[in-house]
Design an enzyme around this catalytic site. Structure first.
Site, PDB file in Angstrom:
ATOM      1  N   MET A  81       0.804  -1.218   0.000  1.00  0.00           N
ATOM      2  CA  MET A  81       0.000   0.000   0.000  1.00  0.00           C
ATOM      3  C   MET A  81       0.842   1.276   0.000  1.00  0.00           C
ATOM      4  O   MET A  81       0.578   2.206   0.752  1.00  0.00           O
ATOM      5  CB  MET A  81      -0.966  -0.009   1.206  1.00  0.00           C
ATOM      6  N   ILE A  83       2.812   4.025  -2.863  1.00  0.00           N
ATOM      7  CA  ILE A  83       3.142   4.358  -4.246  1.00  0.00           C
ATOM      8  C   ILE A  83       4.643   4.178  -4.427  1.00  0.00           C
ATOM      9  O   ILE A  83       5.442   4.587  -3.574  1.00  0.00           O
ATOM     10  CB  ILE A  83       2.709   5.806  -4.548  1.00  0.00           C
ATOM     11  N   HIS A 100      -5.190  -4.983  -8.531  1.00  0.00           N
ATOM     12  CA  HIS A 100      -5.959  -3.797  -8.177  1.00  0.00           C
ATOM     13  C   HIS A 100      -7.442  -4.177  -8.105  1.00  0.00           C
ATOM     14  O   HIS A 100      -7.944  -4.859  -9.003  1.00  0.00           O
ATOM     15  CB  HIS A 100      -5.742  -2.701  -9.239  1.00  0.00           C
ATOM     16  N   LEU A 135       0.349   5.197 -12.753  1.00  0.00           N
ATOM     17  CA  LEU A 135      -0.283   4.502 -11.625  1.00  0.00           C
ATOM     18  C   LEU A 135      -1.561   3.751 -12.019  1.00  0.00           C
ATOM     19  O   LEU A 135      -2.481   4.346 -12.578  1.00  0.00           O
ATOM     20  CB  LEU A 135      -0.608   5.511 -10.512  1.00  0.00           C
TER      21      LEU A 135
HETATM   22  C1  GRF Z   1      -6.553  -6.348  -2.127  1.00  0.00           C
HETATM   23  O1  GRF Z   1      -7.886  -5.969  -2.263  1.00  0.00           O
HETATM   24  C2  GRF Z   1      -5.757  -5.862  -3.297  1.00  0.00           C
HETATM   25  O2  GRF Z   1      -6.478  -5.838  -4.488  1.00  0.00           O
HETATM   26  C3  GRF Z   1      -5.401  -4.462  -2.889  1.00  0.00           C
HETATM   27  O3  GRF Z   1      -5.167  -4.529  -1.521  1.00  0.00           O
HETATM   28  C4  GRF Z   1      -5.875  -5.632  -0.963  1.00  0.00           C
HETATM   29  C5  GRF Z   1      -4.859  -6.497  -0.299  1.00  0.00           C
HETATM   30  O4  GRF Z   1      -5.440  -7.567   0.392  1.00  0.00           O
HETATM   31  N1  GRF Z   1      -4.288  -3.976  -3.668  1.00  0.00           N
HETATM   32  P1  GRF Z   1      -4.518  -8.719   0.970  1.00  0.00           P
HETATM   33  O5  GRF Z   1      -3.459  -8.062   1.855  1.00  0.00           O
HETATM   34  O6  GRF Z   1      -3.918  -9.474  -0.165  1.00  0.00           O
HETATM   35  O7  GRF Z   1      -5.441  -9.580   1.793  1.00  0.00           O
END
Ligand code: GRF
Length: 204
Positions: A81, A83, A100, A135
Site C-alpha cells: 500500500m 506508491i 488492483h 499509476l
Molecule cells: C486487495 O484488495 C488488493 O487488491 C489491494 O489490496 C488488498 C490487499 O489484500 N491492492 P490482501 O493483503 O492481499 O489480503
C-alpha cells in the site's frame, strides 16, 4: 512478494501449488499479518519500516536492494500500500505485477468499492497488471468481473471481489512462471492462448 497487511493474496499464491519458489516476503509494515504467516511457513520474511525513512526515493532504493539480494525473477505486489517511485519501477519493469480491486482502467486509486457503488455500476471486479510509471494503468494480464447487487455495501462487494482476486492472481503468476506473458505495444499477449484472460464470476 511485497505486502503491507493481511496478505490474503500472498496466501492464495503460496497455496496454489505453482511452479515457483517464494524467495522472500517483504513488508513496509513490521506488524503485517502476511509476514507472520510467511515466517510460520519457513518463508523468509523481511520488515523494512518505511516510517524510519523520510525520503520515498531513498526508502525505495533500499527496498530495491533488499529485493535484489533475493534474486527474484518476478516481484509480486500483494496489497503493497505505497506508491512506488519511478526509479524503483524502472529497476523492475517487466517483472513487477500488481493486483488492483477494480476493472481497470475504471477506478484507479483508493476506495474502489465505494466509488463503484456510488457510480451505480452493475459489474465490478479486479485486475492483475504489470506496473508502469502510470499509476494503476500498466498492461493488463487478467481480469475478473463480479455482479454488483442492489443491497451491496463496500464490504460485501469487497469480499466478492477478493474471492476473485484469489483466483486470478495465482493464475497470472503461473503464466509468468511458464514464460507465457509477452508485452507488446503496452498490451499483454498470452502465448499458446487456450485460456481466456478474463473470468466472469457467476453467482459469487
Ligand atoms: C486487495 O484488495 C488488493 O487488491 C489491494 O489490496 C488488498 C490487499 O489484500 N491492492 P490482501 O493483503 O492481499 O489480503
Amino acid at each position: 512478494m511485497l505486502l503491507s497487511g493481511r496478505g490474503s493474496n500472498f496466501r492464495a499464491i503460496a497455496e496454489a501449488e505453482l511452479p515457483i519458489d517464494i524467495v522472500a516476503v517483504i513488508s513496509n509494515r513490521p506488524q503485517a499479518a502476511g509476514l507472520a504467516w510467511a515466517r510460520e511457513r519457513g518463508i523468509q520474511a523481511v520488515a523494512l519500516d518505511h516510517t524510519e525513512h523520510a525520503d520515498r526515493a531513498a526508502f525505495d532504493a533500499l527496498l530495491a536492494d533488499e529485493i535484489e539480494r533475493h534474486c527474484p525473477d518476478l516481484v509480486v505486489l500483494a496489497g503493497y500500500m505505497r506508491i512506488l517511485s519511478p526509479g524503483f519501477i524502472a529497476r523492475f519493469e517487466g517483472r513487477l505485477l500488481n493486483i488492483h480491486p477494480s476493472l481497470l482502467p475504471m477506478f484507479p486509486g483508493l476506495k474502489t468499492h465505494e466509488r463503484a457503488l456510488a457510480e451505480g455500476v452493475k459489474i465490478h471486479g479486479c485486475t492483475v497488471h504489470f506496473v508502469t510509471a502510470d499509476l494503476d494503468h500498466g498492461p493488463i494480464v487478467i481480469q475478473a468481473a463480479v455482479p454488483v447487487r442492489g443491497d451491496d455495501t463496500p464490504d460485501t462487494l469487497a469480499a466478492r471481489v477478493l474471492a476473485q482476486e484469489h483466483r486470478i492472481y495465482p493464475q497470472a503468476v503461473r503464466w509468468f512462471a511458464e514464460g507465457r506473458l509477452a508485452i507488446r505495444d503496452g498490451r499483454v499477449n498470452l502465448k499458446d492462448n487456450s485460456t481466456s484472460q478474463s473470468v466472469l464470476a457467476t453467482g459469487a
